[in-house]
Motif scaffolding. Structure first.
Motif, PDB file in Angstrom:
ATOM      1  N   ASN A 140       0.814  -1.207   0.000  1.00 26.75           N
ATOM      2  CA  ASN A 140       0.000   0.000   0.000  1.00 26.75           C
ATOM      3  C   ASN A 140       0.855   1.267   0.000  1.00 26.75           C
ATOM      4  O   ASN A 140       0.338   2.368   0.175  1.00 26.75           O
ATOM      5  CB  ASN A 140      -0.908   0.010   1.237  1.00 26.75           C
ATOM      6  CG  ASN A 140      -2.325   0.431   0.915  1.00 26.75           C
ATOM      7  OD1 ASN A 140      -2.820   0.193  -0.183  1.00 26.75           O
ATOM      8  ND2 ASN A 140      -2.991   1.058   1.863  1.00 26.75           N
ATOM      9  N   ASN A 141       2.149   1.068  -0.216  1.00 24.97           N
ATOM     10  CA  ASN A 141       3.101   2.178  -0.110  1.00 24.97           C
ATOM     11  C   ASN A 141       3.485   2.696  -1.502  1.00 24.97           C
ATOM     12  O   ASN A 141       3.217   2.054  -2.516  1.00 24.97           O
ATOM     13  CB  ASN A 141       4.346   1.694   0.636  1.00 24.97           C
ATOM     14  CG  ASN A 141       5.192   2.832   1.150  1.00 24.97           C
ATOM     15  OD1 ASN A 141       4.682   3.895   1.482  1.00 24.97           O
ATOM     16  ND2 ASN A 141       6.499   2.619   1.213  1.00 24.97           N
ATOM     17  N   PHE A 142       4.140   3.850  -1.551  1.00 18.32           N
ATOM     18  CA  PHE A 142       4.534   4.459  -2.817  1.00 18.32           C
ATOM     19  C   PHE A 142       5.900   3.982  -3.293  1.00 18.32           C
ATOM     20  O   PHE A 142       6.394   4.416  -4.333  1.00 18.32           O
ATOM     21  CB  PHE A 142       4.548   5.992  -2.695  1.00 18.32           C
ATOM     22  CG  PHE A 142       5.465   6.508  -1.639  1.00 18.32           C
ATOM     23  CD1 PHE A 142       6.808   6.745  -1.915  1.00 18.32           C
ATOM     24  CD2 PHE A 142       4.999   6.748  -0.356  1.00 18.32           C
ATOM     25  CE1 PHE A 142       7.665   7.207  -0.936  1.00 18.32           C
ATOM     26  CE2 PHE A 142       5.850   7.224   0.630  1.00 18.32           C
ATOM     27  CZ  PHE A 142       7.186   7.449   0.344  1.00 18.32           C
ATOM     28  N   GLU A 143       6.535   3.098  -2.533  1.00 11.52           N
ATOM     29  CA  GLU A 143       7.834   2.575  -2.936  1.00 11.52           C
ATOM     30  C   GLU A 143       7.862   1.063  -2.753  1.00 11.52           C
ATOM     31  O   GLU A 143       7.026   0.485  -2.057  1.00 11.52           O
ATOM     32  CB  GLU A 143       8.951   3.221  -2.114  1.00 11.52           C
ATOM     33  CG  GLU A 143       8.846   2.979  -0.631  1.00 11.52           C
ATOM     34  CD  GLU A 143       9.902   3.733   0.174  1.00 11.52           C
ATOM     35  OE1 GLU A 143      10.647   4.525  -0.435  1.00 11.52           O
ATOM     36  OE2 GLU A 143       9.984   3.516   1.395  1.00 11.52           O
ATOM     37  N   THR A 144       8.801   0.427  -3.406  1.00  9.98           N
ATOM     38  CA  THR A 144       8.939  -1.025  -3.314  1.00  9.98           C
ATOM     39  C   THR A 144       9.304  -1.436  -1.886  1.00  9.98           C
ATOM     40  O   THR A 144      10.152  -0.805  -1.243  1.00  9.98           O
ATOM     41  CB  THR A 144      10.017  -1.529  -4.284  1.00  9.98           C
ATOM     42  OG1 THR A 144       9.598  -1.254  -5.629  1.00  9.98           O
ATOM     43  CG2 THR A 144      10.246  -3.028  -4.134  1.00  9.98           C
ATOM     44  N   VAL A 145       8.657  -2.480  -1.403  1.00 11.51           N
ATOM     45  CA  VAL A 145       8.973  -3.044  -0.096  1.00 11.51           C
ATOM     46  C   VAL A 145       9.416  -4.490  -0.306  1.00 11.51           C
ATOM     47  O   VAL A 145       9.253  -5.055  -1.391  1.00 11.51           O
ATOM     48  CB  VAL A 145       7.765  -2.978   0.862  1.00 11.51           C
ATOM     49  CG1 VAL A 145       7.370  -1.547   1.154  1.00 11.51           C
ATOM     50  CG2 VAL A 145       6.578  -3.749   0.300  1.00 11.51           C
ATOM     51  N   ALA A 193      -6.625   6.804  -7.818  1.00 14.51           N
ATOM     52  CA  ALA A 193      -6.594   7.655  -9.007  1.00 14.51           C
ATOM     53  C   ALA A 193      -5.459   8.668  -8.933  1.00 14.51           C
ATOM     54  O   ALA A 193      -4.804   8.979  -9.934  1.00 14.51           O
ATOM     55  CB  ALA A 193      -7.931   8.368  -9.168  1.00 14.51           C
ATOM     56  N   SER A 194      -5.187   9.165  -7.737  1.00 16.82           N
ATOM     57  CA  SER A 194      -4.142  10.169  -7.560  1.00 16.82           C
ATOM     58  C   SER A 194      -2.745   9.577  -7.714  1.00 16.82           C
ATOM     59  O   SER A 194      -1.872  10.178  -8.356  1.00 16.82           O
ATOM     60  CB  SER A 194      -4.279  10.816  -6.181  1.00 16.82           C
ATOM     61  OG  SER A 194      -3.229  11.712  -5.927  1.00 16.82           O
ATOM     62  N   PHE A 195      -2.526   8.381  -7.142  1.00 24.99           N
ATOM     63  CA  PHE A 195      -1.192   7.788  -7.139  1.00 24.99           C
ATOM     64  C   PHE A 195      -0.901   6.939  -8.369  1.00 24.99           C
ATOM     65  O   PHE A 195       0.252   6.643  -8.667  1.00 24.99           O
ATOM     66  CB  PHE A 195      -1.000   6.936  -5.881  1.00 24.99           C
ATOM     67  CG  PHE A 195      -0.962   7.739  -4.603  1.00 24.99           C
ATOM     68  CD1 PHE A 195      -0.759   9.099  -4.618  1.00 24.99           C
ATOM     69  CD2 PHE A 195      -1.117   7.104  -3.383  1.00 24.99           C
ATOM     70  CE1 PHE A 195      -0.714   9.839  -3.452  1.00 24.99           C
ATOM     71  CE2 PHE A 195      -1.078   7.833  -2.202  1.00 24.99           C
ATOM     72  CZ  PHE A 195      -0.873   9.203  -2.237  1.00 24.99           C
ATOM     73  N   THR A 204     -11.102  -0.607  -1.673  1.00 28.02           N
ATOM     74  CA  THR A 204     -10.164   0.246  -2.404  1.00 28.02           C
ATOM     75  C   THR A 204     -10.470   1.713  -2.120  1.00 28.02           C
ATOM     76  O   THR A 204     -11.637   2.119  -2.101  1.00 28.02           O
ATOM     77  CB  THR A 204     -10.268  -0.016  -3.915  1.00 28.02           C
ATOM     78  OG1 THR A 204      -9.942  -1.384  -4.182  1.00 28.02           O
ATOM     79  CG2 THR A 204      -9.318   0.886  -4.698  1.00 28.02           C
ATOM     80  N   ASP A 205      -9.430   2.498  -1.878  1.00 30.23           N
ATOM     81  CA  ASP A 205      -9.583   3.947  -1.769  1.00 30.23           C
ATOM     82  C   ASP A 205      -9.491   4.503  -3.182  1.00 30.23           C
ATOM     83  O   ASP A 205      -8.395   4.692  -3.723  1.00 30.23           O
ATOM     84  CB  ASP A 205      -8.488   4.533  -0.871  1.00 30.23           C
ATOM     85  CG  ASP A 205      -8.719   6.004  -0.542  1.00 30.23           C
ATOM     86  OD1 ASP A 205      -9.103   6.754  -1.457  1.00 30.23           O
ATOM     87  OD2 ASP A 205      -8.510   6.400   0.623  1.00 30.23           O
TER      88      ASP A 205
END
Length: 406
Positions: free
Chosen positions: A152-157, A379-381, A373-374
């Motif tokens: 759920n993050n903006f970077e790879t985990v 849509a933003s990300f 789902t948000d």
């Protein structure tokens, strides 16, 4: 954050944040429950009005929702009964959740709900499929349980070293020796750890082996990583490239629940058992009401931690069962599931981990629990972002079929 107010009016329960009229036909039958949101002292400046409060009638299943005033208070008008009170204040980076369980209303009364602080998780549970499916024309099948994790993050985990476990007791309507009530204050008292029973499963890797990109999923087979649809069309195919499996035939030898994984499951996608407790030959995961956590050890390896004498304790009242005491700050995500056919559910997870619960209504129907789902954030990300309020009542719903069913 979106906030919703649901005001339910009925002859048996009338909700109002204002004083009742002078002529009240329910005098002597309807009472005022005053709810107060109590923020942690170090976060007192976060206190505000307009925070959603949900009160649920435990026996009837009906729920009512209002918002706090500027003093953090809200008045509910309720009939006699046993209630569960939940408060969830969700910000962009900070979440405050609190639950007071089994609040007795038999006269005008009040309850103060301590709120616990947390932050949204980078990796969250997306789906919990535990209840099995039907065998037509008659029969039941439950050897196909799985979980889906989501970045759920903006970077790879990285999944390397992460651990999975299920809580004691296995079922939400079982006696819970770890959750008690303070006799002086009547508040529910949770332990300062999470009691994980039977086994701790751990992902392999050296820290950078198992990447999960933003919005990407990881399927974890709790039982057979095989194509179950070959014999049971209402089931799922769990023999797919990239899937993970909880498999260790040294500890769990029952081939019905733990057959050898299929040919498409990579060896480094086998989760291993860090510790096994008890004598079961198949991993036990509740079919109707599990409480499950994803966690990672800090400043010590998980193997070293479970070898400490203080880390594993006997379940109170049992001469057989033991649990691992997982520290609260190790938990990355947690989900509480209630048995929909029982009125005797009791929370196992601390409100800071999951302030609510998701109800599972019926087993052996192919139904599954799925995170919302948000849409706005997705849509933003530009990738799928799931709801994460640390409150499963808000975040999850029950699907009619497994997401992996074809």
């Amino acid at each position: 954050m979106r906030r919703f107010i649901i005001i339910a009016l009925s002859l048996l329960a009338v909700l109002s944040c204002t004083a009742p009229s002078a002529i009240n036909p329910y005098d002597g039958q309807i009472y005022t429950l005053t709810v107060k949101a109590d923020y942690p002292q170090e976060f007192a400046s976060f206190a505000r009005g307009g925070v959603p409060v949900t009160v649920e009638d435990i026996n009837l299943g009906t729920s009512y929702r209002l918002k706090t005033d500027k003093n953090g208070l809200c008045d509910f008008r309720l009939s006699k009964g046993l209630y569960r009170v939940m408060i969830s204040d969700v910000g962009e980076e900070d979440i405050f959740n609190g639950t007071s369980d089994k609040v007795i209303v038999k006269n005008d009364c009040s309850v103060t709900v301590p709120l616990r602080h947390s932050r949204p998780g980078k990796i969250v549970f997306k789906e919990i499929y535990c209840g099995g499916c039907p065998i037509l024309p008659q029969g039941k099948y439950q050897s196909d349980q799985y979980l889906i994790l989501h970045n759920n993050n903006f970077e790879t985990v990285y999944l390397d070293g992460l651990c999975l476990g299920t809580l004691c007791p296995y079922n939400s309507n079982s006696n819970n020796p770890f959750v008690t009530r303070d006799e002086a204050t009547s508040e529910i008292v949770y332990p300062d750890f999470v009691p994980v029973i039977q086994a701790v499963w751990q992902f392999a890797g050296d820290g950078k082996t198992l990447p999960l990109a933003p919005g990407e999923d990881a399927v974890v087979c709790l039982r057979g990583a095989i194509d179950h649809t070959l014999e049971y069309p209402n089931s799922v195919n769990l023999n797919r490239p990239g899937y993970f499996v909880c498999y260790n035939n040294t500890y769990f030898t029952n081939p019905t629940y733990h057959p050898a994984p299929g040919d498409k499951i990579a060896l480094d996608h086998y989760l291993d058992v860090v510790v096994k407790l008890g004598q079961a030959n198949a991993y036990t995961f509740s079919i109707n009401s599990p409480a499950v956590i994803l966690f990672q050890a800090k400043d010590i390896s998980m193997k070293e931690f479970v070898e400490l004498e203080s880390s594993v304790i006997q379940v109170p009242g049992s001469t057989v069962d033991r649990v691992v005491k997982v520290p609260l700050d190790w938990v990355i995500d947690a989900v509480e599931v209630f048995n929909g056919s029982s009125a005797s559910n009791t929370k196992r997870l601390q409100p800071s981990l999951d302030a609510g619960y998701v109800v599972f209504s019926e087993t052996f129907m192919g139904r599954t629990l799925f995170r919302r789902t948000d849409e706005a954030l997705s849509a933003s990300f530009g990738y799928e972002v799931l709801a994460d309020t640390n409150n499963s009542t808000e975040d999850f719903y029950e699907r009619q079929t497994q997401s992996l069913h074809e």
